[in-house]
Enzyme design. Structure first.
Site, short mmCIF file in Angstrom:
data_model
loop_
_atom_site.label_atom_id
_atom_site.label_comp_id
_atom_site.label_asym_id
_atom_site.label_seq_id
_atom_site.Cartn_x
_atom_site.Cartn_y
_atom_site.Cartn_z
N ASN A 1 0.81 -1.23 -0.08
CA ASN A 1 -0.12 0.12 0.19
C ASN A 1 0.87 1.26 -0.12
O ASN A 1 0.92 2.00 -0.97
CB ASN A 1 -1.01 -0.14 1.25
CG ASN A 1 -2.10 0.94 1.31
OD1 ASN A 1 -2.01 2.10 0.62
ND2 ASN A 1 -3.34 0.99 1.69
N ASP A 2 1.48 1.68 1.01
CA ASP A 2 2.12 2.49 1.19
C ASP A 2 3.17 2.99 0.33
O ASP A 2 3.58 4.07 -0.30
CB ASP A 2 2.63 2.93 2.59
CG ASP A 2 1.52 3.30 3.73
OD1 ASP A 2 0.30 3.84 2.90
OD2 ASP A 2 1.75 3.10 4.57
#
Lengths: 116, 480
Positions: free
Chosen positions: B401-402
């Protein structure tokens, strides 16, 4: 007559400095793909603390010292044996798609902290 | 003369061990030579441990009556500790490697702390320098022991939420300060300044150090674990090196300091990969920052069927796969490689892109892919692959994600602004395999998911990949 060399003051600092420098340079050359085995491998290396634990336990005189010494050896032995077991397992898994593993040294490596 | 020969043998064995450790680590700089590297280091360890039994010939007169019991204890400790850890290390799943490494770190730290405790209780240290070094090594070792135990509990899911209270930094600082004061008292009592029982102060000292390790690790979240594990690796190395000085054993000093430097380097690398300082990782509560920003992002997440995504990839000419912690959590690495082999058979060029902090420890994704059988020349690190995304047809993101959030490049208000990311958003088409619509660990909205070229495949990574494999296989059957 004794073989002991007194490791005091600056001699000890020289050993620390050189060892730290060697560690920094050697580890800096390890590619990121091997960072986990590297960490568990260096983990295994600090398992040498078991030798210090053994020395301490052999020289223990009271039940308290014996108990703590026992746990120091127990933990140190676990550190060394476990660190070796997982590192060896992980490293055996890395394979290339070429049948013959080639020595991948062609590209000059920049120290990772120097990059960009 | 009676003690000369044992000393000579021990000295030679320790010297060989120190050399073999360095040589072994040096061989770890390439996957091809690395397996022999660890074996070389292993030989050094066995030599050093066997030789250390010769210490029995050199013990003080006071310890001689206890020697038989001590030897029996030593053999039992080696067998139990070594045996149990060996079996555990052989059996542990590759996905559980971070918590295993955390345990071994803690064990080493505990052993160093134990050595310090025996030296202190036995009053064996001479002079202020030696005493101070013993205390410092004991402090670092104890912090590493309890801190690693908490890190293990977090990684293993025993502790689910980071524990945070108001004024936590002050509490931690107070405990640290108290520990140092007690250390000062022990230093003072040793030179006869205080009339209190030194043993009591030593107990308080170790109790404070252990509490500090717990408090320091509790507030740190799961995604910051690569930094935490690296730090405790460095701590334990440092503690071992310091106790090596106290015991006048150069092998411990060298091995400990090499590991200390290695751990420090990895810690800095991980922090750099998150564009944060080590202090920021340790002392700020990351997740709380993000909530301040409500959705400033336009658009919506577009779901897509797993089979459709799979077929699109089957007919693409190039695919880059970005794995993250979600792949490890779903234990889907084998299914992923099965799918990739189908793509390769269909003449699709497939590469894996690994972010330095993907997963829960440095390099965790590389190990998982290696376990599944992915050749390491298909695996690329951030700097080597980032320019390829723009010319790639499909980027497949699995449980990451990040590390692919373009806000890190563009949005100055984002808490991850400035963090180096994989430019997956620049690929022609992006597919994201994700459990649900919720935010990732850090709580930051991912602008990538709302992009016009991005489609979401919801579901457990393993289940989704099974569907993808079936879809591509079905295609082959229909064609034949």
């Amino acid at each position: 007559m004794t073989l002991e060399i007194a490791m005091t003051g600056f001699v000890a600092l020289y050993v620390f400095m050189l060892a730290g420098f060697a560690g920094w340079v050697i580890i800096g050359n390890v590619p990121a793909i091997l960072h986990t085995p590297l960490m568990s491998g260096s983990n295994f290396v600090h398992g040498i603390v078991v030798v210090g634990g053994l020395y301490t336990l052999f020289n223990a005189t009271t039940p308290l010292e014996q108990a703590i010494g026992f746990f120091a050896v127990l933990l140190g032995a676990g550190n060394a044996a476990g660190g070796y077991a997982v590192t060896d397992r992980m490293l055996a898994m890395f394979t290339t798609s070429n049948a013959k593993p080639t020595h991948r040294r062609a590209r000059a490596r920049v120290h990772p902290l120097k990059k960009s | 003369m009676f003690t000369l020969v044992p000393q000579l043998v021990i000295g030679a064995a320790d010297l060989s061990a120190a050399f073999l450790f360095l040589f072994g680590l040096k061989r770890m700089s390439s996957p091809a030579t690395a397996p022999s590297g660890i074996r070389v280091a292993g030989i050094g360890m066995i030599a050093a441990v066997l030789a250390s039994f010769l210490y029995v010939f050199t013990v003080d007169a006071a310890a001689r009556p206890h020697l038989l019991i001590n030897i029996a204890l030593a053999v039992a400790a080696l067998a139990i500790g070594g045996g149990a850890a060996w079996v555990a290390g052989r059996r542990v799943a590759m996905t559980a490697m971070p918590q295993m490494v955390a345990i071994y770190n803690g064990m080493g730290g505990g052993a160093a702390g134990g050595i310090a405790a025996v030296e202190l209780f036995g009053g064996r240290t001479h002079g202020v320098t030696e005493l101070a070094v013993t205390l410092l090594g004991g402090l670092i070792g104890a912090v590493s022991l309890s801190g690693s135990a908490i890190a293990w509990a977090k990684l293993d899911g025993v502790i689910k939420q980071p524990w945070r209270v108001k004024g936590q930094q002050y509490l931690n600082a107070a405990v640290m300060f108290a520990t140092l004061v007690v250390a000062g008292v022990i230093l003072a009592t040793a030179s006869g300044a205080l009339g209190l029982s030194t043993a009591t102060w030593i107990w308080i000292f170790f109790a404070c150090a252990l509490v500090f390790g717990v408090l320091m690790t509790l507030p740190i979240g799961g995604a910051d674990m690569p930094v935490v594990i690296s730090i405790y690796n460095a701590f334990t190395g440092l503690a071992v090196g310091l106790e090596g000085f106290v015991l006048q054993n150069p092998a411990l000093m060298i091995a400990g300091m090499v590991v200390g430097a290695a751990g420090l380097l990895l810690t800095l690398l991980m922090a750099k990969a998150m564009n944060r300082s080590v202090a920021n990782v340790l002392f700020t509560n990351f997740g709380t920052v993000a909530k301040a920003r409500p959705g400033a992002i336009q658009g919506e997440e577009k779901p897509v069927d797993a089979a459709d995504a799979a077929i699109k990839m089957r007919y693409a000419s190039s695919v880059i796969i970005v794995p993250g912690y979600g792949l490890a959590a779903a234990r889907a690495q084998q299914k992923l490689y099965e799918f990739v082999k189908l793509l390769i058979a269909a003449k699709v060029s497939v590469k894996f892109a690994i972010h330095p902090v993907a997963g829960r420890m440095p390099g965790q994704m590389d190990v998982l892919l290696a376990e599944a059988g992915v050749p390491y020349d298909m695996i690329f690190q951030l700097d080597d692959i980032n320019d390829d995304f723009a010319t790639t047809d499909v980027a497949l993101i699995i449980g990451a994600n990040d590390v692919v959030n373009p806000a890190a490049r563009t949005d100055k208000a984002s808490p991850i602004f400035g963090m180096p990311i994989l430019n997956a958003d620049k690929a022609g088409q992006v597919y994201v395999i994700k459990r649900g619509q919720g935010k990732g660990y850090s709580g930051i909205v991912n602008a990538l998911f709302y992009g016009p070229n991005c489609e979401m495949v919801y579901g457990d990574a393993q289940a989704v990949l099974v569907k993808m494999i079936e879809a591509v296989r079905g295609l082959g059957a229909a064609a034949a």
